[in-house]
Design a protein around this motif. Structure first.
Motif, short mmCIF file in Angstrom:
data_model
loop_
_atom_site.label_atom_id
_atom_site.label_comp_id
_atom_site.label_asym_id
_atom_site.label_seq_id
_atom_site.Cartn_x
_atom_site.Cartn_y
_atom_site.Cartn_z
N TYR A 299 1.05 -1.29 34.64
CA TYR A 299 0.26 -0.94 33.60
C TYR A 299 -0.01 0.74 33.06
CZ TYR A 299 -1.32 -5.11 34.88
OH TYR A 299 -1.39 -6.60 35.51
N LYS A 300 1.15 1.58 33.34
CA LYS A 300 1.02 2.97 32.83
C LYS A 300 1.33 2.98 31.95
CE LYS A 300 0.77 4.99 37.71
NZ LYS A 300 1.65 5.50 38.55
N LYS A 301 0.81 3.99 31.18
CA LYS A 301 1.20 3.91 29.33
C LYS A 301 0.23 5.01 29.05
CE LYS A 301 1.56 -0.87 28.73
NZ LYS A 301 1.56 -1.52 29.62
N GLN A 302 1.40 5.81 28.64
CA GLN A 302 0.46 7.60 27.94
C GLN A 302 0.84 7.53 26.70
OE1 GLN A 302 2.69 10.78 29.62
NE2 GLN A 302 0.38 11.99 29.91
N LEU A 303 0.09 7.75 25.88
CA LEU A 303 -0.29 8.59 24.66
C LEU A 303 -0.20 10.16 24.16
CD1 LEU A 303 0.84 7.86 21.44
CD2 LEU A 303 -1.79 7.44 21.41
N GLN A 304 0.57 10.26 24.14
CA GLN A 304 0.00 12.00 23.58
C GLN A 304 0.46 12.91 22.75
OE1 GLN A 304 0.82 14.08 27.72
NE2 GLN A 304 2.74 14.87 26.59
N HIS B 9 3.22 16.43 14.39
CA HIS B 9 3.29 14.97 13.45
C HIS B 9 4.20 14.66 15.39
CE1 HIS B 9 4.14 16.45 8.70
NE2 HIS B 9 3.32 17.26 9.29
N GLN B 10 3.76 15.02 15.38
CA GLN B 10 4.90 15.22 16.69
C GLN B 10 3.62 14.47 17.32
OE1 GLN B 10 8.03 15.82 17.37
NE2 GLN B 10 8.14 16.95 15.32
N TRP B 11 4.59 13.42 18.13
CA TRP B 11 3.70 11.78 19.72
C TRP B 11 4.96 11.77 19.79
CZ3 TRP B 11 -1.75 11.60 19.80
CH2 TRP B 11 -1.84 11.83 18.55
N THR B 12 4.17 11.49 21.72
CA THR B 12 5.28 10.85 22.85
C THR B 12 4.49 9.18 23.29
OG1 THR B 12 5.94 12.49 22.91
CG2 THR B 12 6.29 10.66 25.01
N PHE B 13 5.38 8.87 23.01
CA PHE B 13 4.48 7.01 23.66
C PHE B 13 5.04 6.68 24.88
CE2 PHE B 13 3.67 2.34 24.01
CZ PHE B 13 2.19 2.94 24.82
N ARG B 14 4.94 6.93 26.39
CA ARG B 14 5.75 6.56 27.85
C ARG B 14 4.72 5.36 28.12
NH1 ARG B 14 5.88 12.15 27.62
NH2 ARG B 14 7.42 13.28 27.59
N TRP B 15 5.96 4.35 29.16
CA TRP B 15 5.37 3.46 29.58
C TRP B 15 6.66 2.82 30.65
CZ3 TRP B 15 7.29 2.50 25.24
CH2 TRP B 15 8.38 2.11 24.28
N ASN B 16 5.84 1.62 31.05
CA ASN B 16 7.01 1.83 32.47
C ASN B 16 7.55 0.24 33.02
OD1 ASN B 16 4.77 1.54 33.39
ND2 ASN B 16 5.48 2.04 36.01
N ASP B 17 6.90 -0.45 31.31
CA ASP B 17 7.47 -1.99 32.14
C ASP B 17 7.42 -2.51 30.63
OD1 ASP B 17 7.34 -4.17 34.08
OD2 ASP B 17 5.21 -4.66 33.21
N PHE B 18 7.04 -3.84 30.53
CA PHE B 18 7.86 -4.19 28.90
C PHE B 18 6.16 -3.95 27.98
CE2 PHE B 18 8.12 -7.83 25.89
CZ PHE B 18 8.90 -7.96 26.56
N PRO B 19 7.20 -3.76 27.00
CA PRO B 19 8.03 -4.39 26.33
C PRO B 19 9.88 -2.96 26.32
CG PRO B 19 7.56 -3.50 24.54
CD PRO B 19 6.22 -3.67 25.97
N TYR B 20 10.62 -3.85 26.58
CA TYR B 20 12.10 -2.49 26.13
C TYR B 20 11.75 -1.84 24.93
CZ TYR B 20 13.61 -5.60 30.07
OH TYR B 20 13.90 -6.18 31.42
N VAL B 21 12.44 -0.26 24.89
CA VAL B 21 11.91 0.62 23.98
C VAL B 21 13.14 -0.34 23.37
CG1 VAL B 21 14.49 2.03 25.02
CG2 VAL B 21 12.61 3.07 23.99
#
Length: 122
Positions: A49-54, A58-70
């Motif tokens: 369930y770990k997901k992070q948007l920051q 113009h610059q954004w990063t989204f990180r997650w550690n489960d489904f879906p595949y990147v």
């Protein structure tokens, strides 16, 4: 937030339950694989369930550690017909970037395992 970034981030939410008609990718509401591909992500407990948007501007990063595949997320944002018009992707080895105009959305998620020859359709 820039307009391009807003469109890319909106693209993530608008495609939350999409899947490719040719069964090449699927988002699965960010928790399951509707294509039920063998040998893909399994239960990783609470860490899934770990997901992070920051980001900003113009610059954004989204990180997650489960489904879906990147790769599935990138495909949903750039695919013909359903993708965000004008969005292009770049594989940066340890992550993907999807760009729209001057905006960049960095996607850090798990990569799909390499398909064995026996799993590739003839």
């Amino acid at each position: 937030m820039s307009e391009g970034a807003e469109r890319l981030l909106a693209g993530l939410t608008c495609r939350i339950a999409t899947r490719d008609a040719q069964r090449k990718w699927a988002i699965g509401n960010w928790f399951s694989d509707p294509l039920m591909r063998p040998g893909w992500l399994g239960d990783q407990g609470e860490d899934r369930y770990k997901k992070q948007l920051q980001g900003s501007g113009h610059q954004w990063t989204f990180r997650w550690n489960d489904f879906p595949y990147v790769e599935d997320v990138v495909a949903s944002l750039t695919a013909p017909l359903i993708g965000v018009s004008g969005a292009i992707a770049r594989d940066a080895d340890d992550h993907f970037e999807v760009r729209l105009g001057g905006a960049t959305l960095r996607l850090d998620g798990q990569r799909a395992p390499m398909q064995r020859e026996s799993e590739v359709a003839p």
